[in-house]
Scaffold this motif. Sequence first.
Motif, mmCIF file in Angstrom:
data_model
loop_
_atom_site.group_PDB
_atom_site.id
_atom_site.type_symbol
_atom_site.label_atom_id
_atom_site.label_comp_id
_atom_site.label_asym_id
_atom_site.label_seq_id
_atom_site.Cartn_x
_atom_site.Cartn_y
_atom_site.Cartn_z
ATOM 1 N N ALA A 11 0.837 -1.217 0.000
ATOM 2 C CA ALA A 11 0.000 0.000 0.000
ATOM 3 C C ALA A 11 0.864 1.256 0.000
ATOM 4 C CB ALA A 11 -0.894 -0.012 1.237
ATOM 5 N N LYS A 12 2.185 1.070 -0.007
ATOM 6 C CA LYS A 12 3.079 2.228 0.087
ATOM 7 C C LYS A 12 2.989 3.084 -1.181
ATOM 8 C CE LYS A 12 4.750 1.514 4.138
ATOM 9 N NZ LYS A 12 4.290 2.366 5.212
ATOM 10 N N PRO A 13 3.053 4.430 -1.020
ATOM 11 C CA PRO A 13 2.888 5.314 -2.180
ATOM 12 C C PRO A 13 4.034 5.221 -3.194
ATOM 13 C CG PRO A 13 3.445 6.575 -0.203
ATOM 14 C CD PRO A 13 3.173 5.177 0.242
ATOM 15 N N TYR A 14 5.190 4.697 -2.750
ATOM 16 C CA TYR A 14 6.335 4.646 -3.668
ATOM 17 C C TYR A 14 6.477 3.288 -4.364
ATOM 18 C CZ TYR A 14 8.198 2.598 0.636
ATOM 19 O OH TYR A 14 8.374 1.841 1.763
ATOM 20 N N ALA A 15 5.559 2.331 -4.089
ATOM 21 C CA ALA A 15 5.744 0.955 -4.590
ATOM 22 C C ALA A 15 5.745 0.886 -6.119
ATOM 23 C CB ALA A 15 4.666 0.040 -4.017
ATOM 24 N N ALA A 16 4.846 1.623 -6.788
ATOM 25 C CA ALA A 16 4.774 1.568 -8.258
ATOM 26 C C ALA A 16 6.047 2.135 -8.877
ATOM 27 C CB ALA A 16 3.556 2.335 -8.757
ATOM 28 N N ASP A 17 6.516 3.288 -8.356
ATOM 29 C CA ASP A 17 7.781 3.881 -8.849
ATOM 30 C C ASP A 17 8.932 2.903 -8.620
ATOM 31 O OD1 ASP A 17 6.783 6.333 -9.706
ATOM 32 O OD2 ASP A 17 6.950 7.245 -7.715
ATOM 33 N N ALA A 18 8.923 2.257 -7.455
ATOM 34 C CA ALA A 18 10.010 1.328 -7.117
ATOM 35 C C ALA A 18 10.038 0.164 -8.099
ATOM 36 C CB ALA A 18 9.844 0.808 -5.692
ATOM 37 N N PHE A 19 8.858 -0.372 -8.441
ATOM 38 C CA PHE A 19 8.843 -1.496 -9.386
ATOM 39 C C PHE A 19 9.345 -1.060 -10.761
ATOM 40 C CE2 PHE A 19 7.018 -4.042 -12.796
ATOM 41 C CZ PHE A 19 7.608 -5.264 -12.488
ATOM 42 N N ALA A 20 8.890 0.124 -11.226
ATOM 43 C CA ALA A 20 9.306 0.613 -12.552
ATOM 44 C C ALA A 20 10.830 0.746 -12.614
ATOM 45 C CB ALA A 20 8.635 1.945 -12.851
ATOM 46 N N ALA A 21 11.417 1.367 -11.574
ATOM 47 C CA ALA A 21 12.873 1.582 -11.567
ATOM 48 C C ALA A 21 13.621 0.253 -11.452
ATOM 49 C CB ALA A 21 13.247 2.500 -10.402
ATOM 50 N N THR A 22 13.103 -0.658 -10.609
ATOM 51 C CA THR A 22 13.760 -1.952 -10.383
ATOM 52 C C THR A 22 13.753 -2.796 -11.656
ATOM 53 O OG1 THR A 22 13.083 -1.896 -8.062
ATOM 54 C CG2 THR A 22 13.696 -4.041 -8.948
ATOM 55 N N SER A 23 12.581 -2.882 -12.303
ATOM 56 C CA SER A 23 12.495 -3.739 -13.496
ATOM 57 C C SER A 23 13.338 -3.148 -14.637
ATOM 58 C CB SER A 23 11.040 -3.928 -13.937
ATOM 59 O OG SER A 23 10.449 -2.690 -14.228
ATOM 60 N N ARG A 24 13.367 -1.811 -14.712
ATOM 61 C CA ARG A 24 14.180 -1.154 -15.755
ATOM 62 C C ARG A 24 15.655 -1.554 -15.612
ATOM 63 N NH1 ARG A 24 11.897 3.915 -15.048
ATOM 64 N NH2 ARG A 24 13.592 4.564 -13.684
ATOM 65 N N THR A 25 16.163 -1.464 -14.387
ATOM 66 C CA THR A 25 17.589 -1.769 -14.154
ATOM 67 C C THR A 25 17.864 -3.264 -14.349
ATOM 68 O OG1 THR A 25 17.576 0.006 -12.527
ATOM 69 C CG2 THR A 25 19.521 -1.386 -12.569
ATOM 70 N N LEU A 26 16.984 -4.121 -13.834
ATOM 71 C CA LEU A 26 17.187 -5.569 -13.976
ATOM 72 C C LEU A 26 17.150 -5.998 -15.447
ATOM 73 C CD1 LEU A 26 15.181 -7.153 -11.013
ATOM 74 C CD2 LEU A 26 17.653 -7.219 -11.338
ATOM 75 N N ASP A 27 16.206 -5.429 -16.215
ATOM 76 C CA ASP A 27 16.115 -5.772 -17.650
ATOM 77 C C ASP A 27 17.392 -5.371 -18.382
ATOM 78 O OD1 ASP A 27 13.635 -6.839 -17.276
ATOM 79 O OD2 ASP A 27 12.510 -5.159 -18.119
ATOM 80 N N ALA A 28 17.869 -4.165 -18.094
ATOM 81 C CA ALA A 28 19.094 -3.687 -18.754
ATOM 82 C C ALA A 28 20.276 -4.587 -18.383
ATOM 83 C CB ALA A 28 19.373 -2.239 -18.349
ATOM 84 N N TYR A 29 20.349 -4.985 -17.097
ATOM 85 C CA TYR A 29 21.447 -5.833 -16.620
ATOM 86 C C TYR A 29 21.382 -7.203 -17.318
ATOM 87 C CZ TYR A 29 24.930 -7.428 -13.152
ATOM 88 O OH TYR A 29 26.076 -7.869 -12.537
ATOM 89 N N ALA A 30 20.146 -7.751 -17.422
ATOM 90 C CA ALA A 30 19.965 -9.072 -18.054
ATOM 91 C C ALA A 30 20.396 -9.035 -19.526
ATOM 92 C CB ALA A 30 18.508 -9.501 -17.949
ATOM 93 N N LEU A 31 20.021 -7.964 -20.231
ATOM 94 C CA LEU A 31 20.422 -7.832 -21.646
ATOM 95 C C LEU A 31 21.942 -7.755 -21.764
ATOM 96 C CD1 LEU A 31 17.734 -5.325 -23.015
ATOM 97 C CD2 LEU A 31 18.099 -7.688 -23.768
ATOM 98 N N GLY A 32 22.543 -6.967 -20.853
ATOM 99 C CA GLY A 32 24.014 -6.839 -20.850
ATOM 100 C C GLY A 32 24.677 -8.179 -20.579
ATOM 101 N N TRP A 33 24.087 -8.943 -19.654
ATOM 102 C CA TRP A 33 24.645 -10.253 -19.288
ATOM 103 C C TRP A 33 24.609 -11.196 -20.498
ATOM 104 C CZ3 TRP A 33 23.654 -15.412 -19.166
ATOM 105 C CH2 TRP A 33 24.436 -16.202 -18.309
ATOM 106 N N VAL A 34 23.479 -11.229 -21.213
ATOM 107 C CA VAL A 34 23.335 -12.105 -22.395
ATOM 108 C C VAL A 34 24.375 -11.725 -23.456
ATOM 109 C CG1 VAL A 34 21.813 -12.730 -24.326
ATOM 110 C CG2 VAL A 34 20.902 -12.653 -21.990
ATOM 111 N N ALA A 35 24.529 -10.414 -23.678
ATOM 112 C CA ALA A 35 25.497 -9.946 -24.686
ATOM 113 C C ALA A 35 26.916 -10.359 -24.293
ATOM 114 C CB ALA A 35 25.395 -8.432 -24.838
ATOM 115 N N MET A 36 27.256 -10.190 -23.004
ATOM 116 C CA MET A 36 28.599 -10.532 -22.522
ATOM 117 C C MET A 36 28.828 -12.049 -22.603
ATOM 118 S SD MET A 36 31.400 -9.260 -20.954
ATOM 119 C CE MET A 36 30.977 -7.751 -20.101
ATOM 120 N N HIS A 37 27.817 -12.840 -22.258
ATOM 121 C CA HIS A 37 27.921 -14.305 -22.302
ATOM 122 C C HIS A 37 28.164 -14.769 -23.744
ATOM 123 C CE1 HIS A 37 26.622 -18.536 -21.943
ATOM 124 N NE2 HIS A 37 26.887 -18.418 -20.641
ATOM 125 N N THR A 38 27.422 -14.180 -24.670
ATOM 126 C CA THR A 38 27.572 -14.515 -26.096
ATOM 127 C C THR A 38 28.981 -14.175 -26.570
ATOM 128 O OG1 THR A 38 25.235 -13.993 -26.387
ATOM 129 C CG2 THR A 38 26.551 -14.151 -28.393
#
Length: 593
Positions: A11-38
Amino acid sequence: AAVKAAFDKSAKPYAADAFAATSRTLDAYALGWVAMHTDACEATRVRGTQSADLMDLRMECLQQRLDDVRAQVDLFAAADDEVISRAAEMTRKLPPLTGCADAEALRAPVRPPANAGARKRVDALRKELATVRALWDGGRYAEAEKRVQPALAGARDLGYRPLEAEALLMHGRLADSLGDYPTAVRAFRDAVVAAEAGRHDEVAALAETRLVWVTTLQEKLADAHELARSAQAKIDRIGHPELLQAGLDVAVASLFLEEGKYQEAEERSKRVLAVREKTLAPDDVAIAGALGDLGDAAVQLGHYKEAIERYQRAISIFEHSVGGEHPKVGNLRVNLGAALRSAGRIAEALVEYKRAQGIIERSLGRDHPMLASIDLNVGAVLLDQGREAEAASQFKRAIEISTRALGADHPNVGTAWYRLGNVALKQGRADEGRADFQKAYDIWAAKLGAEHPTLSAALDGLGDAQLALGKPAAAMSYYKRALALLEKTVGPKHPDLADALIGIGLTELATNAPRRAVPPLERALALRETAGDPLEIARARFALARALAQGGDRTRAMGLADEARAVYAKGDVTSARELVEIDHWLRIQRPHH
């Protein structure tokens, strides 16, 4: 999807912002990881530009990075409000992927055990340490503490020193976060020894950097300097990685702030900001952290305009990356309010305190100890304005909140009693003031130790109360204790010595010894002029003016009193009481005016 579901439940007012920022960073990290692994695979198998041995090292490094991501995602999928408030910041602390392409670093002497079974156990323990780190980052200290002990025991059983060093570093960080500094110091010292034995240079540098920090918190400033020299040598030995150096610079800047070397603290913090701006994304919260540190140094230097700009920039980075309802934004708004208050912009300061209060109440609840800190700040403003009764009710509320959340013997409760002592003195109730200052002293001495520099404020308060009660000998003994304590702990040049020196000077004046009063007051003014708060400088000038006038140097005395008066007359930064006192004194000195 599991993480989103967990964040949506909050119910926290910052939860939606927190999810948006978290998923953005994790997605970017995952893409970087795949590129580096390849790339790691193709460099050996397709392009033939890299040995199979180096490919193995890169793959092992990438596996460790993946363990860190997995540990975070597991934590986020069952996140509580505390974890959600930290999530966006946590994802930005994931170790950079670039290290997995650094051939020289990968070939460094930290090699896995030759035995396949031992190697398997190392991998399993490293996974467990990744989970501990995620729990620590998420503020789940008790859980992390429970899991770090078996991981540390496992590393010791294996006899693999690099892993033992990593586990000890984690153990130290946890103890530091829990405020158990003696345990933190032991763990960090042991981590340095294990890291050096296992040639794990980066962990040795990190552990010694944390030692600088914890030793500074314990006010052992000379020891902290020695440790900083040693940590610097370790960082230099591994080729001076910029972010590692920035970590040490943060610790050294905080050491300089404690010593009152505000210029040096600011220079270090500027270096940190430059490195982070060059190496991190523009909305990284580590950049906001560096700006906050720079704001703290600027306030101490009296550069309020710069401090205000830095805090505002830090707030806008936080708002962009984790949302405006984040508790860290509340914290920064408190600091911004304090800078505005020091700059005499009282109405704006009160607006910031109110904003901070709203954020903290909505995000952390109405009983959070941070609200007590806001009450203390608002009370200080009201006290400056001469609104003593309102100030007192703020300080009493701070005592209630802090006592409920932290216990009646917490240092923050001591601070509120100290402030109530100031109110009592201003209202002419010196006996009550003395009792309040004594409570503050007793709490601080029990919790911080008899040698902590903070105790000097309570000793100065006790001296002020005794002086107001017409007991100069008792006052002098308190002021001298305060001065000796500060000279021993923070050195003879720290601006905070000025309060005790002014007390000594005013006591000499009260006993009709103006010539003895002048040297301590001259020293107090010189110290205050390095620190910058206009009100404190004005107070020192007026005290010295009175001593000089009694001692016969009327010309300089009048000049100093006029300068002090100009500060008190400016804006709504203080009550009329000081102004009335100076004007009354000036009329006696210049009867024809």
